[in-house]
Enzyme design. Structure first.
Site, PDB file in Angstrom:
ATOM      1  N   LYS A   1       0.796  -1.232   0.000  1.00  0.00           N
ATOM      2  CA  LYS A   1       0.000   0.000   0.000  1.00  0.00           C
ATOM      3  C   LYS A   1       0.832   1.287   0.000  1.00  0.00           C
ATOM      4  O   LYS A   1       0.357   2.328  -0.455  1.00  0.00           O
ATOM      5  CB  LYS A   1      -0.942   0.000   1.203  1.00  0.00           C
ATOM      6  CG  LYS A   1      -2.149  -0.913   1.075  1.00  0.00           C
ATOM      7  CD  LYS A   1      -3.193  -0.316   0.163  1.00  0.00           C
ATOM      8  CE  LYS A   1      -4.505  -1.072   0.239  1.00  0.00           C
ATOM      9  NZ  LYS A   1      -5.552  -0.424  -0.587  1.00  0.00           N
TER      10      LYS A   1
ATOM     11  N   SER B   1       0.424  -9.873  -0.828  1.00  0.00           N
ATOM     12  CA  SER B   1       0.169  -8.437  -0.744  1.00  0.00           C
ATOM     13  C   SER B   1       0.338  -7.839   0.641  1.00  0.00           C
ATOM     14  O   SER B   1       0.454  -6.616   0.768  1.00  0.00           O
ATOM     15  CB  SER B   1      -1.244  -8.125  -1.267  1.00  0.00           C
ATOM     16  OG  SER B   1      -2.201  -8.904  -0.594  1.00  0.00           O
TER      17      SER B   1
END
Length: 503
Positions: A51, A305
């Site tokens: 992110k 992720s």
């Protein structure tokens, strides 16, 4: 727009804060699946998630006067940490609105990077609405977690790194999907550079906003989302991420929580790293895709992720991983109460490893056993059930029974013949103070609670099994109570596992 995103990704500013993460071969998983499996290790970023790429690229491209005023976002997790780290690097103010239910570990992680934490509301939606108000009041710039071209371009740098590192043929790249920022950036780049590579999105079955939206050709708003894979629990995907996904994403795959837990274990066995549930979505989807298409000898890449795992979730993950991999059969077996019956049962199980065993005397004629058995192939479960039945031992396969897997393994033996008119319901309580009192206040009736089992699995809701004695002439009132309560619920009164062990 393809060329526009290609250039935006190539020019994205991410490496002031992000690292070029390795693309690692997964030896154990590759051997099991018969394909070459590679994992893009975004869990190794400074904030343990991809992110920060999009957050920094958005913020570094803001005008100087905007940065002088500062930025704001709403997030309960990885995006919040990315914005805080980016603001620390740039030297600007960052206000992060987080739900009041956010675990302290995440609040402290944001504060440690200089972020100003504002706690508001019970959900991301509440926090988001409050952040928009503060944006106007304090003239801050909003950094969206996914639906912004600069954020999408920042995430797209992952695709550039993958293709630079692996010029050889790739069959497919698998991405977790929440709001769609990651898959939009990756798909836009991959289809511009190597369009023969499939880009496949993976969602949890109870948070499938992108899957439904692509099926219907328009963005769908989910009424509620499952929060186990909280990093991808979004009720509606972004406008721009949906447009790009319509154009470039080849396929969507759905996986359940058991499959996610199994994928966390798979990655751990190859890397000794523990991914968060959303971080393991891509691996779970990759495995499902291989099974569906009977694929062999291909190169498949999954995006790891994120790894911001709450420690208290590990127990749940460990319990469910074997079931998700179909390597454990959970059975209810009835054996006659007579000498030699237990020995017969054990003989039929043979040399299989028993993973769990719960036994309690039921009555003078029969005993009920709750047993977990390690298996090598999902077909073994059905074969074992038939074997036991053939030898006069009635058997139920509970491997897909949620009440059995979540609750009954801890409650076996609790028959209560005196609990007349017992109704049994499974609830999801919001994980916040006052949730139980709210339940009791709404009940507001002289119904006796005859069973109550609660377990915190480290998610944003608690799983609860409740037995309530409701006379037949008060069933309508009880149904009204359930509707007014506004908690997700399931009627389990006819569940065969409940009847066998508790009814």
């Amino acid at each position: 727009m393809k060329n526009a995103y290609l250039e935006k990704i190539r020019n994205a500013r991410v490496y002031d804060v992000a690292i070029k993460t390795p693309l690692e071969f997964q030896a154990n998983l590759s051997a099991r699946l018969g394909n070459r499996i590679l994992l893009k290790r975004e869990d190794m970023q400074p904030v343990f998630s991809f992110k920060l790429r999009g957050a920094y690229n958005k913020m570094i491209n803001l005008p100087a006067e905007s940065l002088k005023c500062g930025v704001i976002t709403a997030s309960a997790g990885n995006h919040a940490q990315g914005v805080a780290l980016a603001a620390q690097k740039i030297g600007c103010r960052a206000v992060i609105v987080m739900p009041t239910t956010t675990p302290m570990i995440k609040i402290n992680a944001v504060k440690s990077r200089g972020g100003e934490v504002v706690l508001f509301g019970d959900s991301y939606s509440d926090a988001y609405a409050h952040a928009l108000k503060l944006e106007q009041q304090e003239k801050l710039s909003f950094v969206h977690p996914f639906d912004d071209p600069d954020v999408i371009a920042g995430q797209g740098t992952i695709a550039k790194e993958i293709l630079d590192a692996h010029p050889e043929p790739i069959e497919a790249i698998f991405c977790c999907v929440g709001g769609g920022g990651l898959i939009a950036g990756i798909a836009a780049y991959v289809k511009a550079v190597r369009p023969e590579i499939k880009v496949i999105g993976v969602e949890a079955t109870d948070a499938n906003a992108m899957t439904l939206s692509l099926q219907k050709g328009e963005r769908v708003m989910l009424d509620q989302v499952g929060l186990f894979a909280d990093g991808a629990a979004v009720k509606q995907v972004g406008e721009e991420t949906f447009r790009l996904s319509q154009e470039y994403v080849d396929e969507m795959i759905l996986v359940d929580n058991d499959a996610i837990c199994a994928a966390i274990k798979d990655v751990f066995e190859d890397t000794r790293s523990i991914l968060e549930p959303a971080g393991a979505l891509a691996t779970a989807g990759l495995k499902e895709y291989v099974k569906l298409h009977k694929m062999q000898g291909k190169t498949l890449i999954g995006i790891a992720s994120g790894a911001n795992m709450n420690f208290d979730r590990l127990r749940f993950v460990a319990e469910r991983a074997e079931i998700g991999e179909k390597r454990e059969a959970v059975l209810a077996v009835s054996i006659p109460e007579k000498p030699g019956s237990f020995k017969t049962f054990c003989h039929l199980i043979g040399d299989r490893s028993i993973t769990e065993f719960n036994y309690r005397y039921s009555d003078a004629t029969a005993a009920h056993i709750y047993v977990g058995i390690a298996i090598q192939d999902p077909k073994e479960s059905g074969e074992l059930v038939e074997l036991l039945k053939a030898h006069g031992l009635p058997t139920l396969d509970l491997s897909e029974n949620e009440v059995a897997k979540l609750h009954l393994r801890h409650l076996v033996g609790g028959h209560a013949p005196q609990a007349e008119h017992e109704c049994v319901y499974r609830f999801e309580f919001p994980e916040k103070p006052g949730a139980l009192m709210n339940f009791l206040d709404h009940m507001g009736h002289d119904w006796n609670i005859s069973l109550f089992h609660y377990r915190n699995h480290g998610a944003d809701f608690g799983r609860v099994l409740v037995g309530v004695q409701v006379p037949p002439n008060e069933q309508d009132e009880f149904k009204q109570f359930l509707e007014n309560l506004n908690y997700p619920y399931w009627d389990e009164s006819e569940n065969p596992a409940y009847k066998l062990f508790l009814g």
